[in-house]
Design a protein around this motif. Structure first.
Motif, PDB file in Angstrom:
ATOM      1  N   ILE A  66     -12.834  92.849  23.523  1.00 57.90           N
ATOM      2  CA  ILE A  66     -12.994  91.555  24.189  1.00 57.90           C
ATOM      3  C   ILE A  66     -12.227  90.474  23.444  1.00 57.90           C
ATOM      4  O   ILE A  66     -11.521  89.651  24.053  1.00 57.90           O
ATOM      5  N   TYR A  67     -12.347  90.483  22.115  1.00 60.16           N
ATOM      6  CA  TYR A  67     -11.633  89.470  21.342  1.00 60.16           C
ATOM      7  C   TYR A  67     -10.125  89.646  21.484  1.00 60.16           C
ATOM      8  O   TYR A  67      -9.370  88.674  21.569  1.00 60.16           O
ATOM      9  N   THR A  68      -9.664  90.886  21.533  1.00 61.26           N
ATOM     10  CA  THR A  68      -8.240  91.135  21.711  1.00 61.26           C
ATOM     11  C   THR A  68      -7.769  90.603  23.053  1.00 61.26           C
ATOM     12  O   THR A  68      -6.695  89.989  23.160  1.00 61.26           O
ATOM     13  N   ALA A  69      -8.574  90.822  24.106  1.00 63.69           N
ATOM     14  CA  ALA A  69      -8.203  90.359  25.439  1.00 63.69           C
ATOM     15  C   ALA A  69      -8.138  88.835  25.514  1.00 63.69           C
ATOM     16  O   ALA A  69      -7.309  88.275  26.228  1.00 63.69           O
ATOM     17  N   THR A  70      -9.007  88.154  24.777  1.00 65.20           N
ATOM     18  CA  THR A  70      -9.023  86.687  24.826  1.00 65.20           C
ATOM     19  C   THR A  70      -8.042  86.052  23.840  1.00 65.20           C
ATOM     20  O   THR A  70      -7.663  84.890  24.011  1.00 65.20           O
ATOM     21  N   SER A  71      -7.626  86.807  22.823  1.00 63.94           N
ATOM     22  CA  SER A  71      -6.836  86.217  21.737  1.00 63.94           C
ATOM     23  C   SER A  71      -5.498  85.672  22.212  1.00 63.94           C
ATOM     24  O   SER A  71      -5.018  84.658  21.696  1.00 63.94           O
ATOM     25  N   PHE A  72      -4.883  86.333  23.189  1.00 64.92           N
ATOM     26  CA  PHE A  72      -3.587  85.873  23.672  1.00 64.92           C
ATOM     27  C   PHE A  72      -3.695  84.458  24.235  1.00 64.92           C
ATOM     28  O   PHE A  72      -2.874  83.583  23.936  1.00 64.92           O
ATOM     29  N   ALA A 109      -7.362  79.054  33.913  1.00 60.04           N
ATOM     30  CA  ALA A 109      -6.518  80.183  34.312  1.00 60.04           C
ATOM     31  C   ALA A 109      -6.752  81.398  33.423  1.00 60.04           C
ATOM     32  O   ALA A 109      -6.869  82.528  33.910  1.00 60.04           O
ATOM     33  N   SER A 110      -6.836  81.184  32.130  1.00 60.93           N
ATOM     34  CA  SER A 110      -7.003  82.302  31.201  1.00 60.93           C
ATOM     35  C   SER A 110      -8.356  82.970  31.355  1.00 60.93           C
ATOM     36  O   SER A 110      -8.467  84.197  31.233  1.00 60.93           O
ATOM     37  N   SER A 111      -9.406  82.202  31.644  1.00 62.08           N
ATOM     38  CA  SER A 111     -10.735  82.790  31.840  1.00 62.08           C
ATOM     39  C   SER A 111     -10.735  83.756  33.013  1.00 62.08           C
ATOM     40  O   SER A 111     -11.301  84.854  32.936  1.00 62.08           O
ATOM     41  N   VAL A 112     -10.079  83.363  34.094  1.00 59.43           N
ATOM     42  CA  VAL A 112     -10.011  84.229  35.283  1.00 59.43           C
ATOM     43  C   VAL A 112      -9.208  85.495  34.982  1.00 59.43           C
ATOM     44  O   VAL A 112      -9.630  86.612  35.310  1.00 59.43           O
ATOM     45  N   VAL A 113      -8.070  85.334  34.319  1.00 62.76           N
ATOM     46  CA  VAL A 113      -7.198  86.480  34.033  1.00 62.76           C
ATOM     47  C   VAL A 113      -7.893  87.493  33.120  1.00 62.76           C
ATOM     48  O   VAL A 113      -7.880  88.701  33.387  1.00 62.76           O
ATOM     49  N   VAL A 114      -8.510  87.009  32.036  1.00 66.72           N
ATOM     50  CA  VAL A 114      -9.143  87.929  31.083  1.00 66.72           C
ATOM     51  C   VAL A 114     -10.326  88.646  31.723  1.00 66.72           C
ATOM     52  O   VAL A 114     -10.526  89.852  31.512  1.00 66.72           O
ATOM     53  N   GLY A 248       2.588  77.852  21.284  1.00 71.97           N
ATOM     54  CA  GLY A 248       1.460  78.775  21.273  1.00 71.97           C
ATOM     55  C   GLY A 248       1.805  80.230  21.464  1.00 71.97           C
ATOM     56  O   GLY A 248       1.072  81.105  20.994  1.00 71.97           O
ATOM     57  N   LEU A 249       2.928  80.525  22.141  1.00 71.71           N
ATOM     58  CA  LEU A 249       3.249  81.927  22.426  1.00 71.71           C
ATOM     59  C   LEU A 249       3.412  82.758  21.162  1.00 71.71           C
ATOM     60  O   LEU A 249       2.891  83.878  21.094  1.00 71.71           O
ATOM     61  N   PRO A 250       4.118  82.265  20.129  1.00 69.90           N
ATOM     62  CA  PRO A 250       4.182  83.076  18.898  1.00 69.90           C
ATOM     63  C   PRO A 250       2.800  83.339  18.306  1.00 69.90           C
ATOM     64  O   PRO A 250       2.532  84.443  17.817  1.00 69.90           O
ATOM     65  N   ILE A 251       1.915  82.325  18.352  1.00 66.88           N
ATOM     66  CA  ILE A 251       0.557  82.517  17.841  1.00 66.88           C
ATOM     67  C   ILE A 251      -0.178  83.547  18.686  1.00 66.88           C
ATOM     68  O   ILE A 251      -0.882  84.419  18.171  1.00 66.88           O
ATOM     69  N   SER A 252      -0.008  83.453  20.015  1.00 65.23           N
ATOM     70  CA  SER A 252      -0.661  84.399  20.924  1.00 65.23           C
ATOM     71  C   SER A 252      -0.227  85.827  20.648  1.00 65.23           C
ATOM     72  O   SER A 252      -1.056  86.734  20.526  1.00 65.23           O
ATOM     73  N   LEU A 253       1.078  86.018  20.562  1.00 68.42           N
ATOM     74  CA  LEU A 253       1.587  87.369  20.337  1.00 68.42           C
ATOM     75  C   LEU A 253       1.162  87.897  18.978  1.00 68.42           C
ATOM     76  O   LEU A 253       0.803  89.070  18.839  1.00 68.42           O
TER      77      LEU A 253
END
Length: 460
Positions: A66-72, A109-114, A248-253
């Motif tokens: 779950i944490y991995t899915a939300t971390s991005f 948006a991210s809540s729906v996607v995850v 944020g993308l580098p942090i997300s990845l």
């Protein structure tokens, strides 16, 4: 919705004593992270004492997924809060409002996607990591229930991050403290009294997170933001989203790939049986406690650096980073020594099964040395992220994970008579590699006065 223009509920971290500002700002962050870590560990503690090793292993593995899915997506919001801190430090209220509104857009948006990802692919994820068969039903039950509450988790994270970017670290502390009290009460009811196992842990988590999110929204409604915020600011702004993604993308990845590396290590451990799998969950929760201080200081340094870069004072950010490293080591060194002297006593607080205690103690002994090394790396990462140098942070963390942590853990697991002690060596070795890369980067890019040339990368 208009907000007060007063900054009384926020804090300009680019003014006053460097040490005083860091300590005053980081202390609430530290306490909030300590409570948040305890919050996450409550489930493990109650399951370890009042449930089965299968439920303990199931929740430990599901929590990681779950944490991995939300971390991005949390990484993307982190890019937004760095940008917000820079704008706020530069006193650009209209830009601050536009960033705040688009953080809210990304949250929804991210809540729906995850949530969709977990429901569509959750079972497949569990099979991929080779979770023990007896733990799989408990893991899926926990994951399915928690998926419905992700909007509360993401919402609390977003609001707290915005407030910290504005220099307010006290309000998030109150939110998580109340949520923790609710969580403990519900774990006593659902796990200890009603014996609901993983489902009880999931319901307690979701309800407690909903409480923290509601408190955060009520706080924002009552106190307002230090700049005007209108409905128009809540519409997607391509320019702002592009800046947020760029930061944020580098942090997300980096966060996503780092978590994936730990999942690969967990898969290696899962192949050693349910006791080893449960031990992995126990030790990761203990290590999370050990990481609270360097993690809190690193998070504080991100906000401190962002505001000081926005105000044109990079030297203050650098001095704060050196102080942060010293504070982290003062706590990390004794804690690590204690973990090596009394590992069984520590893990027995989270588990009662003798085999789980034995495996956990072996794992903790080697893994705990990572806590000393992250005292350097987390603080350096906080400084670099606040300066907008997020790409290098992503690169060195990813390189450490995939060039050191995974291959070394796998290789050590193949040794004759290998135990969790051997696998635990991989993580501190990876952090040492990250620290080496950071030292090289500083020497090449920031040494000899080049630090003073740092400026806002995304605001101008």
């Amino acid at each position: 919705m208009e907000a007060n223009s007063s900054r009384s509920s926020t804090n300009l971290l680019s003014e006053g004593s460097v040490g005083g500002q860091l300590i005053r700002f980081s202390l609430p962050v530290l306490l909030a992270n300590l409570i948040q870590t305890a919050y996450s560990s409550v489930n493990i503690m109650f399951l370890g004492r009042f449930s089965t090793p299968a439920a303990l292993a199931g929740v430990g593995n599901a929590s990681s997924l779950i944490y991995t899915a939300t971390s991005f997506f949390i990484g993307l919001m982190t890019g937004g809060t760095i940008l917000l801190g820079q704008y706020f430090g530069a006193r650009k209220d209209e830009d601050s409002a536009r960033v705040t509104g688009n953080i809210a857009v990304l949250l929804l948006a991210s809540s729906v996607v995850v949530t969709l990802l977990l429901f569509l692919f959750g079972r497949q994820f569990l099979r991929i990591i080779d979770i023990p068969p007896e733990a799989a039903p408990e893991a899926w039950r926990y994951m399915r229930i928690c998926a419905w509450g992700l909007v509360f988790t993401m919402g609390y994270t977003a609001v707290s991050s915005v407030l910290r970017a504005l220099g307010n670290s006290r309000a998030p502390l109150v939110f998580v403290a109340v949520s923790f009290a609710v969580h403990v009460a519900l774990d006593i009811l659902f796990i200890q009294a009603l014996h609901m196992n993983a489902a009880g842990a999931a319901y307690a988590t979701v309800i407690a997170q909903a409480v923290s999110f509601i408190l955060a929204l009520l706080y924002l409604y009552k106190t307002k933001l230090p700049y005007p915020l209108f409905i128009r600011h809540l519409r997607p702004d391509p320019g702002v989203i592009k800046r947020i993604v760029r930061l944020g993308l580098p942090i997300s990845l980096q966060t996503l790939l780092n978590m994936l590396s730990f999942i690969v290590v967990a898969a290696i451990i899962n192949g050693m049986g349910v006791s080893a799998s449960a031990a992995n969950g126990v030790v990761n929760n203990i290590i999370n406690f050990y990481m609270v201080i360097p993690f809190a200081i690193g998070a504080a340094l991100s906000a401190v650096s962002a505001q000081n870069i926005g105000a044109g004072k990079p030297e203050r950010a650098a001095r704060s980073t050196k102080l942060g490293v010293l504070i982290s080591l003062v706590f990390a060194v004794p804690a690590t020594v204690f973990a090596n002297l009394y590992p069984e006593a520590i893990v027995a607080f989270f588990a009662r099964d003798a085999e789980v205690i034995r495996d956990s103690a072996l794992f903790l002994t080697s893994f705990s040395w990572d806590c000393v090394l992250v005292g350097f790396v987390f603080c350096i990462n906080g400084f670099l992220n606040g300066c907008g140098i997020t790409t290098f942070v992503a690169l060195h963390e990813t390189a450490a994970a995939f060039l050191v942590r995974i291959p070394l853990s796998w290789a050590l697991s193949l040794l004759p008579g290998a135990t969790l002690f051997h696998i635990g060596i991989g993580t501190p070795a990876a952090t040492a590699f990250s620290l080496l890369l950071c030292a090289i980067y500083y020497k090449v890019k920031l040494d000899r006065g080049r630090l003073l040339t740092l400026k806002m990368r995304e605001v101008g």
